[in-house]
Design a protein around this motif. Structure first.
Motif, short mmCIF file in Angstrom:
data_model
loop_
_atom_site.label_atom_id
_atom_site.label_comp_id
_atom_site.label_asym_id
_atom_site.label_seq_id
_atom_site.Cartn_x
_atom_site.Cartn_y
_atom_site.Cartn_z
N ARG A 41 -1.47 -8.47 -13.81
CA ARG A 41 -0.07 -8.83 -14.05
C ARG A 41 0.64 -7.74 -14.86
NH1 ARG A 41 -0.85 -13.56 -16.29
NH2 ARG A 41 -0.78 -14.66 -14.32
N ARG A 42 -0.02 -7.25 -15.91
CA ARG A 42 0.58 -6.19 -16.74
C ARG A 42 0.73 -4.89 -15.94
NH1 ARG A 42 -2.94 -8.40 -20.79
NH2 ARG A 42 -4.39 -6.73 -20.34
N MET A 43 -0.24 -4.59 -15.05
CA MET A 43 -0.12 -3.40 -14.23
C MET A 43 1.10 -3.48 -13.33
SD MET A 43 -3.91 -2.09 -13.07
CE MET A 43 -4.51 -3.62 -12.43
N LEU A 44 1.32 -4.64 -12.72
CA LEU A 44 2.48 -4.81 -11.84
C LEU A 44 3.78 -4.74 -12.63
CD1 LEU A 44 1.15 -7.58 -9.45
CD2 LEU A 44 1.44 -5.14 -8.97
N GLN A 45 3.79 -5.31 -13.82
CA GLN A 45 4.98 -5.24 -14.66
C GLN A 45 5.27 -3.78 -15.06
OE1 GLN A 45 3.60 -7.93 -17.71
NE2 GLN A 45 5.07 -9.50 -17.11
N ALA A 46 4.22 -3.04 -15.41
CA ALA A 46 4.39 -1.64 -15.79
C ALA A 46 4.90 -0.82 -14.60
CB ALA A 46 3.07 -1.06 -16.31
N ALA A 47 4.33 -1.05 -13.43
CA ALA A 47 4.77 -0.32 -12.24
C ALA A 47 6.21 -0.65 -11.91
CB ALA A 47 3.86 -0.65 -11.05
N ASP A 48 6.58 -1.90 -12.04
CA ASP A 48 7.95 -2.31 -11.77
C ASP A 48 8.91 -1.65 -12.75
OD1 ASP A 48 9.89 -3.88 -10.32
OD2 ASP A 48 9.98 -5.21 -12.05
N GLY A 49 8.56 -1.65 -14.02
CA GLY A 49 9.39 -1.01 -15.04
C GLY A 49 9.53 0.48 -14.77
N HIS A 50 8.42 1.13 -14.46
CA HIS A 50 8.44 2.56 -14.19
C HIS A 50 9.31 2.86 -12.96
CE1 HIS A 50 7.06 6.68 -14.13
NE2 HIS A 50 6.60 6.53 -12.91
N HIS A 51 9.16 2.05 -11.94
CA HIS A 51 9.95 2.22 -10.70
C HIS A 51 11.45 2.07 -10.98
CE1 HIS A 51 10.93 2.04 -6.44
NE2 HIS A 51 11.62 0.95 -6.68
N ASN A 52 11.78 1.24 -11.95
CA ASN A 52 13.19 1.01 -12.29
C ASN A 52 13.70 1.92 -13.40
OD1 ASN A 52 14.16 -1.15 -10.50
ND2 ASN A 52 12.43 -2.27 -11.39
N GLY A 53 12.93 2.96 -13.72
CA GLY A 53 13.41 3.99 -14.64
C GLY A 53 13.06 3.80 -16.11
N ALA A 54 12.25 2.81 -16.44
CA ALA A 54 11.86 2.62 -17.84
C ALA A 54 10.88 3.71 -18.26
CB ALA A 54 11.22 1.25 -18.04
N THR A 55 10.98 4.13 -19.50
CA THR A 55 10.02 5.10 -20.03
C THR A 55 8.74 4.36 -20.38
OG1 THR A 55 10.69 4.80 -22.33
CG2 THR A 55 11.91 6.46 -21.03
N GLN A 56 7.67 5.13 -20.58
CA GLN A 56 6.41 4.51 -20.98
C GLN A 56 6.56 3.79 -22.31
OE1 GLN A 56 3.09 7.21 -20.75
NE2 GLN A 56 3.52 7.72 -18.62
N LYS A 57 7.34 4.36 -23.20
CA LYS A 57 7.57 3.73 -24.51
C LYS A 57 8.30 2.40 -24.34
CE LYS A 57 9.69 4.85 -28.91
NZ LYS A 57 11.07 5.04 -29.19
N GLU A 58 9.29 2.35 -23.47
CA GLU A 58 10.02 1.10 -23.21
C GLU A 58 9.10 0.06 -22.57
OE1 GLU A 58 14.51 2.91 -22.51
OE2 GLU A 58 13.10 2.84 -20.83
N ILE A 59 8.23 0.52 -21.69
CA ILE A 59 7.27 -0.39 -21.05
C ILE A 59 6.36 -1.00 -22.11
CG2 ILE A 59 5.28 -0.49 -19.49
CD1 ILE A 59 6.77 1.66 -17.78
#
Length: 108
Positions: A41-59
């Protein structure tokens, strides 16, 4: 239905499907432990955030609840490596690794 090495997994899935279709209690899915499910679940959330332009810090702030970190705190944070691992795992899943979720782990 093919009854090769994955036949037991298929039969278990059919049993869960039949139970759901006929209003019976659905047996638990035992392919993933609660920890594995939470990580997926966290991997999918991280991938979704990254895909939508979030930085790793924001994730990390959202998924790992790190709060706002300064640049120096972020560079030294274990959360930084955790997010990199989540994104690496998400890329592997997206590249076809998700199929492993459909099977029980087997001893070689």
């Amino acid at each position: 239905m093919p009854l090769g090495p994955d036949g037991f997994d298929r039969l278990e899935a059919v049993g869960r499907l039949l139970a759901a279709l006929h209003g019976r209690e659905v047996p638990p899915d035992t392919r993933l432990t609660p920890q594995q499910l939470a990580r997926a679940r966290r991997m999918l959330q991280a991938a979704d955030g990254h895909h939508n332009g979030a930085t790793q810090k924001e994730i990390a702030e959202v998924i790992l609840d790190t709060g706002r970190l300064t640049r120096d705190e972020w560079q030294a944070s274990s959360a930084r490596h955790a997010v990199m691992g989540l994104l690496r795992g998400a890329r592997a899943m997206i590249a076809g690794g998700y199929r492993k979720l459909l099977r029980h782990r087997r001893r070689s």
